[in-house]
Scaffold this active site. Structure first.
Site, short mmCIF file in Angstrom:
data_model
loop_
_atom_site.label_atom_id
_atom_site.label_comp_id
_atom_site.label_asym_id
_atom_site.label_seq_id
_atom_site.Cartn_x
_atom_site.Cartn_y
_atom_site.Cartn_z
CE LYS A 156 -23.00 8.21 140.36
NZ LYS A 156 -24.01 7.49 140.32
CD GLU A 178 -16.82 -1.19 153.38
OE1 GLU A 178 -16.45 -0.74 153.12
OE2 GLU A 178 -17.29 -0.64 154.31
CB CYS A 236 -21.02 2.31 155.89
SG CYS A 236 -22.86 3.03 156.90
P1 NAP Z 1 -18.73 3.26 145.88
O1 NAP Z 1 -18.48 2.23 144.68
O2 NAP Z 1 -17.79 4.05 146.28
O3 NAP Z 1 -20.09 4.36 144.97
C1 NAP Z 1 -20.16 5.32 145.45
C2 NAP Z 1 -21.07 6.38 145.15
O4 NAP Z 1 -20.16 7.16 143.80
C3 NAP Z 1 -21.70 5.48 143.78
O5 NAP Z 1 -23.27 6.29 143.54
C4 NAP Z 1 -20.56 5.14 142.75
O6 NAP Z 1 -20.82 5.73 141.23
C5 NAP Z 1 -20.02 6.97 142.76
N1 NAP Z 1 -18.91 6.83 142.09
C6 NAP Z 1 -17.80 5.46 141.97
N2 NAP Z 1 -17.29 6.34 140.65
C7 NAP Z 1 -16.73 7.42 141.01
C8 NAP Z 1 -16.19 9.28 140.90
N3 NAP Z 1 -15.07 8.72 139.47
N4 NAP Z 1 -16.63 9.78 140.78
C9 NAP Z 1 -17.31 10.53 141.28
N5 NAP Z 1 -18.74 9.49 141.52
C10 NAP Z 1 -18.33 8.51 142.20
O7 NAP Z 1 -19.43 2.32 147.22
P2 NAP Z 1 -20.66 1.54 147.14
O8 NAP Z 1 -20.18 0.27 146.00
O9 NAP Z 1 -21.98 2.10 146.40
O10 NAP Z 1 -21.41 1.57 148.00
C11 NAP Z 1 -20.87 1.29 149.41
C12 NAP Z 1 -19.43 1.58 150.11
O11 NAP Z 1 -20.38 2.14 150.96
C13 NAP Z 1 -19.18 1.74 151.07
O12 NAP Z 1 -17.18 0.52 151.15
C14 NAP Z 1 -19.65 1.08 152.70
O13 NAP Z 1 -18.77 0.68 154.00
C15 NAP Z 1 -19.66 2.73 151.99
N6 NAP Z 1 -21.06 3.08 153.03
C16 NAP Z 1 -20.09 3.93 153.89
C17 NAP Z 1 -21.28 4.91 154.65
C18 NAP Z 1 -20.68 5.32 156.13
O14 NAP Z 1 -21.77 6.28 156.40
N7 NAP Z 1 -19.70 5.72 156.33
C19 NAP Z 1 -22.38 4.15 154.95
C20 NAP Z 1 -22.54 3.26 153.69
C21 NAP Z 1 -22.33 3.47 152.34
P3 NAP Z 1 -22.11 4.48 140.38
O15 NAP Z 1 -22.15 3.18 141.30
O16 NAP Z 1 -23.59 4.69 140.02
O17 NAP Z 1 -20.99 4.28 139.28
#
Ligand code: NAP
Ligand code: MG
Length: 484
Positions: A180, A387, A289
């Protein structure tokens, strides 16, 4: 919704077939450089679709785990070639869907190709050890068992590399997958799945379901037949997924946020430190990230470094990532854009001095903001703790390396960190005392190599590692065999 336009509608991929969601609803994915432009439509899937995908993956898992690993690797090799042939199209889609510049999007897609090739090779490498038993007549050894059905949940910021660095090891180690992607990058993800499907994976081995995190993501996390979940995204969502998985005894791996520092020591090569701070902090509009967000500078060179940095930041051109002269694209979506604006406001309110940028491009429809540099930031300020995930650099003054390390470690996260110094002793102290999963000397905070372990310390991760040889730890379990 999707039918009235000429933009393509992308389907779910379940049990080897492309299918509409049972909800019959789809959603446009739009271009952050021009939000009126629709890139394509993706399925707004239901729990029923998730269930079908999980059941398909569960039905395929036994046969796939018994398929010879070199044969699984050969399919990944094929997928790599197909992805390579589609780099230009996928990169352009990525730029249009989430805004990073075209050269970055191409580089990332090629990274996906390289990751597929690396894990294809893993299909030929050893997965166990022989251990001497106290019983002279026994053979004792370890072998690796596949985890089973793996849920892959990914963010939008690396729409090709992150899905591939999870899916490729999952598959080569004999797992089946329900993937997903983030909605903000769902079309790019669909195109990557097309490449994997075209390589000829048996039906049910890879399944793809798009839609909201709360329905599809949560549905995967809670499904009793999902044996493990690998997640990259925000800390808030990650914690919830970890708790849900723990509650039903599923394995989980969380890679989350960062608040990554760069330390500039008074003996540093300042030109190098400036270019690495800009590249690490502002490439991809600061939405990595591992992006540099705090710049911790020794007082003796603070003013000189600041002037050099400002001179270079002022040269940054902001615009549509498809245009050749845009160094930096837009924020990836409206909420990210508002978050950046809110943090800039908060920074000013708490007494930091905005010395450059942070301005919205009013003439543009897209989510463009110029790179922001804050002066006189102190560790207790919100912009030094949380962040931001945007093009914002916080300059912080310290007197010594000890103080620099104290400030650098004074956050809940521990993903990546850099130091610029020409002194070996200082480098060694930094390596020892910096609490981060990725420590880099005289190099930007945002570099990752696919053949090395990647992951964070503290609240950045569930303390496992992805990529390189480390990936096997999550995607398999060790079986200790005693045979007499
Ligand atoms: P996010 O809002 O946490 O979303 C990540 C994924 O989780 C999306 O596919 C999202 O779906 C899904 N999701 C949302 N609610 C959920 C739930 N209740 N249950 C299961 N899945 C759910 O993160 P983002 O805004 O896409 O990405 C930015 C974040 O990613 C930043 O905090 C960044 O630091 C982090 N990041 C970390 C790394 C690492 O390797 N440490 C690498 C890249 C990014 P939808 O958004 O489609 O609704
Ligand atoms: Mg979008």
């Amino acid at each position: 919704m999707g039918t009235a336009t000429q933009q393509k509608t992308y389907l779910n991929y379940i049990n080897g077939e492309w299918k509409s969601s049972s909800s019959n609803k789809d959603q446009a994915s739009t271009n952050p450089a021009n939000p009126e432009e629709e890139v394509g439509y993706y399925q707004l899937s239901s729990k029923e679709d998730v269930n079908n995908a999980v059941l398909a993956a569960a039905a395929a898992k036994k046969q796939w785990s018994k398929t010879a690993a070199p044969e699984r690797g050969a399919l990944l090799h094929k997928a790599a070639d197909i992805l390579e042939n589609n780099v230009d199209d996928i990169a352009e889609t990525m730029t249009r869907e989430m805004g990073k510049t075209l050269p970055e999007a191409k580089g990332e897609t090629m990274r996906g190709v390289a990751i597929l090739r690396y894990y294809a090779g893993e299909g030929m490498r050893k997965t166990g050890d022989v251990i001497p038993s106290t019983d002279k007549d026994a053979l004792m050894f370890t072998k690796r068992a596949s985890l089973g059905v793996v849920g892959v949940i990914t963010p939008w910021n690396f729409p090709a590399a992150i899905p591939v660095w999870k899916i490729a090891p999952a598959l080569v180690y004999g797992n089946t997958v329900v993937f997903k992607p983030a909605q903000d990058a769902a079309i790019t993800a669909a195109k990557i799945v097309e490449c994997l499907a075209e390589a000829g994976l048996p039906k049910g081995v890879l399944n793809f379901v798009t839609g909201s995190g709360s329905v599809v993501g949560q549905g995967i996390t809670d499904h009793p037949q999902v044996d493990g979940i690998t997640f990259t995204g925000s800390e808030e969502i990650g914690r919830g997924i970890g708790q849900s998985a723990l509650a039903r005894g599923a394995k989980y791996q969380l890679e989350m946020g960062g608040k990554n520092p760069v330390i500039v020591a008074d003996d540093a090569d300042l030109d190098l430190a400036v270019s690495a701070t800009i590249s690490g902090g502002l490439k991809s509009t600061g939405q990595k990230c591992t992006a540099t967000s705090r710049v911790i500078i020794q007082e003796g060179i603070y003013e000189t470094f600041k002037e050099k940095l400002l001179a270079e930041v002022k040269k940054i051109t902001v615009g549509d990532g498809l245009k050749q002269d845009s160094w930096m694209g837009p924020c990836a979506n409206k909420s990210q854009f508002q978050t950046v604006a809110d943090y800039i406001k908060k920074g000013k309110k708490e007494g930091a001095e905005l010395i450059y940028g942070g301005k919205v491009l009013e003439d543009e429809k897209g989510y463009f903001v110029t790179p922001a540099v804050f002066d006189n930031v102190t560790s207790e300020m919100t912009i030094a703790q949380e962040e931001i995930f945007g093009p914002v650099l916080a300059l912080m003054k310290v007197s010594s390396l000890d103080e620099a390390l104290e400030v650098a470690n004074d956050v809940p996260f521990g993903l990546s960190a850099s130091i610029f110094t020409t002194n070996i002793q200082r480098s060694l102290q930094f390596i020892d005392e910096m609490d981060a999963g990725l420590v880099r000397i005289n190099a930007e905070s945002a570099g990752v190599e696919l053949q090395a372990p990647f992951g964070g310390m503290k609240r950045s991760s569930s303390h496992s590692r992805e990529q390189g040889e480390a990936a096997i730890e999550f995607f398999t379990s060790i079986k200790t065999v005693f045979m007499k």
